[in-house]
Design a protein around this motif. Structure first.
Motif, PDB file in Angstrom:
ATOM      1  N   CYS A  22      62.075  73.044  72.949  1.00 53.24           N
ATOM      2  CA  CYS A  22      60.954  73.943  73.189  1.00 53.24           C
ATOM      3  C   CYS A  22      59.669  73.144  73.000  1.00 53.24           C
ATOM      4  CB  CYS A  22      60.986  75.119  72.236  1.00 53.24           C
ATOM      5  SG  CYS A  22      59.566  76.226  72.389  1.00 53.24           S
ATOM      6  N   ALA A  23      58.914  73.035  74.060  1.00 50.88           N
ATOM      7  CA  ALA A  23      57.661  72.289  74.014  1.00 50.88           C
ATOM      8  C   ALA A  23      56.485  73.248  74.138  1.00 50.88           C
ATOM      9  CB  ALA A  23      57.623  71.261  75.140  1.00 50.88           C
ATOM     10  N   ALA A  24      55.566  73.137  73.210  1.00 48.23           N
ATOM     11  CA  ALA A  24      54.359  73.960  73.229  1.00 48.23           C
ATOM     12  C   ALA A  24      53.214  73.157  73.812  1.00 48.23           C
ATOM     13  CB  ALA A  24      54.019  74.424  71.826  1.00 48.23           C
ATOM     14  N   SER A  25      52.437  73.797  74.650  1.00 52.08           N
ATOM     15  CA  SER A  25      51.291  73.111  75.254  1.00 52.08           C
ATOM     16  C   SER A  25      50.145  74.095  75.452  1.00 52.08           C
ATOM     17  CB  SER A  25      51.678  72.486  76.592  1.00 52.08           C
ATOM     18  OG  SER A  25      52.062  73.490  77.514  1.00 52.08           O
ATOM     19  N   SER A  30      46.801  73.841  66.009  1.00 52.50           N
ATOM     20  CA  SER A  30      47.929  73.529  65.124  1.00 52.50           C
ATOM     21  C   SER A  30      49.044  74.544  65.356  1.00 52.50           C
ATOM     22  CB  SER A  30      47.501  73.544  63.657  1.00 52.50           C
ATOM     23  OG  SER A  30      47.082  74.839  63.268  1.00 52.50           O
ATOM     24  N   VAL A  31      50.260  74.080  65.111  1.00 53.31           N
ATOM     25  CA  VAL A  31      51.435  74.953  65.183  1.00 53.31           C
ATOM     26  C   VAL A  31      51.868  75.248  63.763  1.00 53.31           C
ATOM     27  CG1 VAL A  31      53.804  75.213  65.977  1.00 53.31           C
ATOM     28  CG2 VAL A  31      52.137  74.009  67.401  1.00 53.31           C
ATOM     29  N   THR A  52      58.818  75.523  59.680  1.00 57.03           N
ATOM     30  CA  THR A  52      57.369  75.513  59.516  1.00 57.03           C
ATOM     31  C   THR A  52      56.830  74.119  59.804  1.00 57.03           C
ATOM     32  OG1 THR A  52      57.417  74.891  57.188  1.00 57.03           O
ATOM     33  CG2 THR A  52      57.613  77.244  57.703  1.00 57.03           C
ATOM     34  N   SER A  53      55.507  74.028  59.867  1.00 56.59           N
ATOM     35  CA  SER A  53      54.897  72.727  60.098  1.00 56.59           C
ATOM     36  C   SER A  53      55.191  71.770  58.960  1.00 56.59           C
ATOM     37  CB  SER A  53      53.387  72.875  60.279  1.00 56.59           C
ATOM     38  OG  SER A  53      52.821  73.498  59.130  1.00 56.59           O
ATOM     39  N   GLY A  54      55.489  72.322  57.790  1.00 63.15           N
ATOM     40  CA  GLY A  54      55.829  71.478  56.656  1.00 63.15           C
ATOM     41  C   GLY A  54      57.290  71.089  56.597  1.00 63.15           C
ATOM     42  N   ASN A  73      56.388  67.066  65.330  1.00 66.63           N
ATOM     43  CA  ASN A  73      55.089  67.729  65.214  1.00 66.63           C
ATOM     44  C   ASN A  73      54.047  67.101  66.130  1.00 66.63           C
ATOM     45  OD1 ASN A  73      56.015  69.588  63.333  1.00 66.63           O
ATOM     46  ND2 ASN A  73      55.335  68.385  61.572  1.00 66.63           N
ATOM     47  N   ALA A  74      54.134  65.808  66.314  1.00 66.01           N
ATOM     48  CA  ALA A  74      53.149  65.127  67.154  1.00 66.01           C
ATOM     49  C   ALA A  74      53.223  65.602  68.602  1.00 66.01           C
ATOM     50  CB  ALA A  74      53.351  63.626  67.077  1.00 66.01           C
ATOM     51  N   LYS A  75      54.420  66.003  69.015  1.00 68.09           N
ATOM     52  CA  LYS A  75      54.610  66.454  70.396  1.00 68.09           C
ATOM     53  C   LYS A  75      54.652  67.972  70.500  1.00 68.09           C
ATOM     54  CE  LYS A  75      57.238  62.368  71.823  1.00 68.09           C
ATOM     55  NZ  LYS A  75      58.527  61.864  72.379  1.00 68.09           N
ATOM     56  N   ASN A  76      54.487  68.665  69.372  1.00 65.68           N
ATOM     57  CA  ASN A  76      54.611  70.131  69.365  1.00 65.68           C
ATOM     58  C   ASN A  76      55.907  70.575  70.029  1.00 65.68           C
ATOM     59  OD1 ASN A  76      52.225  70.668  67.970  1.00 65.68           O
ATOM     60  ND2 ASN A  76      51.011  70.676  69.843  1.00 65.68           N
TER      61      ASN A  76
END
Length: 120
Positions: A22-25, A30-31, A52-54, A73-76
């Protein structure tokens, strides 16, 4: 606007594996969290796994030990590795994300869904 694009669904035999992506764009600042939900025919949508982001994860009891959620995280982008699949896992799998946009808004976004079919 924020979009989620899912991939990786398909047909697999019982005992097999699949990996969903799943790619967010879009206008993402921030996600906060992403996750996977699924909906089988005639049933309500249910949580499968979240992260989570953590890096904190949460799994439905039915998939613990078989599914793993991870991400870049870098690629969401988030992944759902599904092992030891059984016919009860057959469903449309939806990606979900809670994001803060570059405009400061908090949004909950859903993907279009990807079908996973497990044959016996």
């Amino acid at each position: 606007q924020v979009q989620l694009v899912e991939s990786g669904g398909g047909l697999v035999q019982a005992g097999g594996s699949l990996r969903l992506s799943c790619a967010a764009s879009g206008s993402i600042f921030s996600v906060r969290a992403m996750g996977w939900y699924r909906q089988a025919p005639g049933k309500q949508r249910e949580l499968v796994a979240t992260i989570t982001s953590g890096g904190s994860t949460n799994y439905a009891d039915s998939v613990k030990g078989r599914f793993t959620i991870s991400g870049d995280n870098a690629k969401n982008t988030k992944y759902l590795q599904m092992n030891s699949l059984n016919p009860e896992d057959t469903a449309v799998y939806y990606c979900n994300a809670n994001v803060r946009t570059t405009g400061g808004r908090l949004l909950e976004v859903w993907g279009q869904g990807t079908l996973v079919t497990v044959s016996s």
